[in-house]
Scaffold this motif. Structure first.
Motif, PDB file in Angstrom:
ATOM      1  N   TRP A 117      -1.316 -35.817  47.274  1.00  0.00           N
ATOM      2  CA  TRP A 117      -1.371 -36.124  48.717  1.00  0.00           C
ATOM      3  C   TRP A 117      -0.900 -37.558  48.954  1.00  0.00           C
ATOM      4  N   ASN A 118      -1.381 -38.493  48.138  1.00  0.00           N
ATOM      5  CA  ASN A 118      -1.050 -39.912  48.349  1.00  0.00           C
ATOM      6  C   ASN A 118       0.444 -40.195  48.193  1.00  0.00           C
ATOM      7  N   ILE A 119       1.069 -39.665  47.139  1.00  0.00           N
ATOM      8  CA  ILE A 119       2.515 -39.960  47.013  1.00  0.00           C
ATOM      9  C   ILE A 119       3.305 -39.292  48.135  1.00  0.00           C
ATOM     10  N   ASN A 120       2.774 -38.170  48.613  1.00  0.00           N
ATOM     11  CA  ASN A 120       3.472 -37.498  49.711  1.00  0.00           C
ATOM     12  C   ASN A 120       3.302 -38.227  51.038  1.00  0.00           C
ATOM     13  N   GLN A 121       2.202 -38.949  51.196  1.00  0.00           N
ATOM     14  CA  GLN A 121       2.053 -39.717  52.431  1.00  0.00           C
ATOM     15  C   GLN A 121       3.107 -40.809  52.506  1.00  0.00           C
ATOM     16  N   PHE A 122       3.435 -41.408  51.350  1.00  0.00           N
ATOM     17  CA  PHE A 122       4.526 -42.390  51.308  1.00  0.00           C
ATOM     18  C   PHE A 122       5.816 -41.729  51.804  1.00  0.00           C
ATOM     19  N   ALA A 123       6.016 -40.483  51.410  1.00  0.00           N
ATOM     20  CA  ALA A 123       7.265 -39.788  51.752  1.00  0.00           C
ATOM     21  C   ALA A 123       7.309 -39.324  53.213  1.00  0.00           C
ATOM     22  N   ILE A 124       6.196 -38.852  53.738  1.00  0.00           N
ATOM     23  CA  ILE A 124       6.280 -38.195  55.058  1.00  0.00           C
ATOM     24  C   ILE A 124       5.732 -39.047  56.208  1.00  0.00           C
ATOM     25  N   GLU A 125       5.074 -40.168  55.854  1.00  0.00           N
ATOM     26  CA  GLU A 125       4.563 -41.095  56.884  1.00  0.00           C
ATOM     27  C   GLU A 125       3.817 -40.370  58.012  1.00  0.00           C
ATOM     28  N   GLY A 126       2.964 -39.441  57.629  1.00  0.00           N
ATOM     29  CA  GLY A 126       2.084 -38.797  58.616  1.00  0.00           C
ATOM     30  C   GLY A 126       2.684 -37.624  59.370  1.00  0.00           C
ATOM     31  N   HIS A 127       3.944 -37.287  59.090  1.00  0.00           N
ATOM     32  CA  HIS A 127       4.552 -36.157  59.816  1.00  0.00           C
ATOM     33  C   HIS A 127       4.114 -34.841  59.188  1.00  0.00           C
ATOM     34  N   MET A 128       2.993 -34.326  59.662  1.00  0.00           N
ATOM     35  CA  MET A 128       2.464 -33.059  59.137  1.00  0.00           C
ATOM     36  C   MET A 128       2.923 -31.895  60.038  1.00  0.00           C
ATOM     37  N   PRO A 129       2.945 -30.672  59.481  1.00  0.00           N
ATOM     38  CA  PRO A 129       3.303 -29.514  60.318  1.00  0.00           C
ATOM     39  C   PRO A 129       2.280 -29.301  61.434  1.00  0.00           C
ATOM     40  N   ASP A 130       2.751 -28.726  62.564  1.00  0.00           N
ATOM     41  CA  ASP A 130       1.803 -28.363  63.628  1.00  0.00           C
ATOM     42  C   ASP A 130       0.910 -27.235  63.139  1.00  0.00           C
ATOM     43  N   ARG A 131       1.521 -26.199  62.547  1.00  0.00           N
ATOM     44  CA  ARG A 131       0.766 -25.076  61.991  1.00  0.00           C
ATOM     45  C   ARG A 131       1.478 -24.565  60.736  1.00  0.00           C
ATOM     46  N   THR A 132       0.721 -23.865  59.910  1.00  0.00           N
ATOM     47  CA  THR A 132       1.263 -23.338  58.652  1.00  0.00           C
ATOM     48  C   THR A 132       0.890 -21.867  58.500  1.00  0.00           C
ATOM     49  N   ILE A 133       1.903 -21.034  58.242  1.00  0.00           N
ATOM     50  CA  ILE A 133       1.669 -19.614  57.986  1.00  0.00           C
ATOM     51  C   ILE A 133       1.548 -19.454  56.471  1.00  0.00           C
ATOM     52  N   PHE A 134       0.393 -18.983  56.014  1.00  0.00           N
ATOM     53  CA  PHE A 134       0.206 -18.791  54.572  1.00  0.00           C
ATOM     54  C   PHE A 134       0.293 -17.310  54.240  1.00  0.00           C
ATOM     55  N   LEU A 135       1.280 -16.940  53.417  1.00  0.00           N
ATOM     56  CA  LEU A 135       1.436 -15.542  52.997  1.00  0.00           C
ATOM     57  C   LEU A 135       0.636 -15.342  51.717  1.00  0.00           C
ATOM     58  N   ASN A 136      -0.448 -14.640  51.875  1.00  0.00           N
ATOM     59  CA  ASN A 136      -1.425 -14.515  50.790  1.00  0.00           C
ATOM     60  C   ASN A 136      -1.107 -13.320  49.896  1.00  0.00           C
ATOM     61  N   ILE A 137      -0.941 -13.593  48.600  1.00  0.00           N
ATOM     62  CA  ILE A 137      -0.707 -12.516  47.634  1.00  0.00           C
ATOM     63  C   ILE A 137      -1.226 -12.985  46.267  1.00  0.00           C
ATOM     64  N   PRO A 138      -1.941 -12.128  45.542  1.00  0.00           N
ATOM     65  CA  PRO A 138      -2.430 -12.559  44.227  1.00  0.00           C
ATOM     66  C   PRO A 138      -1.266 -12.919  43.298  1.00  0.00           C
ATOM     67  N   ALA A 139      -1.502 -13.900  42.401  1.00  0.00           N
ATOM     68  CA  ALA A 139      -0.447 -14.416  41.526  1.00  0.00           C
ATOM     69  C   ALA A 139       0.236 -13.296  40.735  1.00  0.00           C
ATOM     70  N   GLU A 140      -0.557 -12.371  40.226  1.00  0.00           N
ATOM     71  CA  GLU A 140      -0.004 -11.347  39.349  1.00  0.00           C
ATOM     72  C   GLU A 140       0.984 -10.438  40.110  1.00  0.00           C
ATOM     73  N   LEU A 141       0.596 -10.036  41.317  1.00  0.00           N
ATOM     74  CA  LEU A 141       1.465  -9.184  42.127  1.00  0.00           C
ATOM     75  C   LEU A 141       2.745  -9.932  42.509  1.00  0.00           C
ATOM     76  N   GLY A 142       2.607 -11.221  42.841  1.00  0.00           N
ATOM     77  CA  GLY A 142       3.774 -12.043  43.173  1.00  0.00           C
ATOM     78  C   GLY A 142       4.741 -12.106  42.003  1.00  0.00           C
ATOM     79  N   LEU A 143       4.201 -12.330  40.813  1.00  0.00           N
ATOM     80  CA  LEU A 143       5.063 -12.420  39.622  1.00  0.00           C
ATOM     81  C   LEU A 143       5.743 -11.096  39.324  1.00  0.00           C
ATOM     82  N   GLU A 144       5.004 -10.003  39.503  1.00  0.00           N
ATOM     83  CA  GLU A 144       5.613  -8.674  39.307  1.00  0.00           C
ATOM     84  C   GLU A 144       6.817  -8.515  40.220  1.00  0.00           C
ATOM     85  N   ARG A 145       6.651  -8.948  41.469  1.00  0.00           N
ATOM     86  CA  ARG A 145       7.741  -8.803  42.440  1.00  0.00           C
ATOM     87  C   ARG A 145       8.955  -9.629  42.035  1.00  0.00           C
ATOM     88  N   ILE A 146       8.727 -10.908  41.623  1.00  0.00           N
ATOM     89  CA  ILE A 146       9.924 -11.711  41.299  1.00  0.00           C
ATOM     90  C   ILE A 146      10.599 -11.204  40.026  1.00  0.00           C
TER      91      ILE A 146
END
Ligand code: TMP
Length: 208
Positions: A117-146
Motif C-alpha cells: 500500500w505504501n509504495i503504491n501511495q507514492f505512485a498514485i498520490e491518493g487517486h483511488m477508484p470510485d468503485r471496484t467490481i470484484f469477480l469472485n472465483i475460487p483459485a482452483e476453478l480460475g486456474l482450470e479455466r486459464i
C-alpha cells in the motif's frame, strides 16, 4: 463533471477481461462516454514494463522489484491515460489497479499489504477508484479455466496453485478492508449472467 474511475478485480481466470470489455462496449452502445484500459500496461511505457514483469524467462525477478515495477507501470498509466480522461468527463474502466498489487504482491508474494500500500501511495498520490467490481472465483476453478483457454501462460499464470490460493485469500482481506468501495459478483456462473450483473452495477455507479 469528472468521469467515474471504476476498476475490475479478480483472480486469474475470473473472466475479468471478457466481462470488463463487454460492459464497456454495452455502455458505449447505450451512449455513455466510457473508455476501457488495463494494467499492467495501457500506455506505451507501461506496456514495456508489463513485458519485463510477465516474461516467463525473468525467473530471477525479485518480489520487491516486481512490486515496484507494477507500481511504476501504474503511475505512468494513471498520469498518461486515466487522469486526463477523467478530467474530460470520460468514465474509465480499468482492468486491474492497486487491489491487484495488494493481493498478488502483498499476499501472493508475502510482502504484506501495508508495505505494498505504501509504495503504491507514492505512485498514485491518493487517486483511488470510485468503485471496484470484484469477480469472485475460487483459485482452483480460475486456474482450470486459464489452463483450458490460454495458449501461452505468463510468469504469474505459471505460479503454483498455492500462490493463487494466497492471492485469493489476500483478495478476501482487501475486500474486508475496503468494503464500501467493493461490489462482489459471483464469477463462477455463466459469463452472460456475470456480464449482466456487472453492467447493471457499473451503469448504476455512473448514473449516481
Ligand atoms: P492480467 O492477466 O489481468 O493481464 O494481469 C497480468 C498478471 O499480473 C496477473 O497474473 C495479475 C498480475 N498483477 C499483479 O501481480 N500485480 C498487479 O498490481 C497487477 C496490476 C497485476
Amino acid at each position: 463533471m469528472a468521469g467515474k474511475f471504476i476498476t475490475f478485480e479478480g483472480p486469474d481466470g475470473s473472466g475479468k477481461t471478457t466481462v470488463s470489455t463487454a460492459v464497456c462496449r454495452k455502455l458505449a452502445e447505450a451512449g455513455y462516454a466510457v473508455s476501457y484500459t488495463r494494467e499492467p500496461g495501457g500506455s506505451r511505457i507501461a506496456e514495456e514494463i508489463r513485458n519485463v514483469i510477465l516474461d516467463p524467462e525473468n525467473t530471477e525477478e525479485d518480489p520487491r522489484t516486481e512490486a515496484l515495477l507494477y507500481a511504476a507501470s501504474r503511475r505512468q498509466h494513471l498520469v498518461e491515460v486515466v487522469l486526463p480522461l477523467l478530467k474530460k468527463g470520460v468514465n474509465v474502466i480499468s482492468d486491474r489497479f492497486i487491489d491487484s498489487s495488494l493481493a498478488y504482491q502483498g499476499f501472493g508474494r508475502h510482502i504484506g499489504m501495508e508495505e505494498v500500500w505504501n509504495i503504491n501511495q507514492f505512485a498514485i498520490e491518493g487517486h483511488m477508484p470510485d468503485r471496484t467490481i470484484f469477480l469472485n472465483i475460487p483459485a482452483e476453478l480460475g486456474l482450470e479455466r486459464i489452463n483450458a483457454n490460454r495458449s501461452s501462460l505468463d510468469r504469474l499464470d505459471q505460479e503454483a496453485l498455492s500462490f493463487h490460493e494466497d492471492v485469493y485469500n489476500g483478495y478476501q482481506k482487501v475486500i474486508e478492508t475496503y468494503r464500501d468501495r467493493m461490489i462482489i459478483i459471483d464469477a463462477s456462473r455463466d459469463v452472460d449472467l456475470v456480464i449482466e450483473d456487472a453492467y447493471n452495477a457499473v451503469k448504476g455507479i455512473i448514473d449516481g
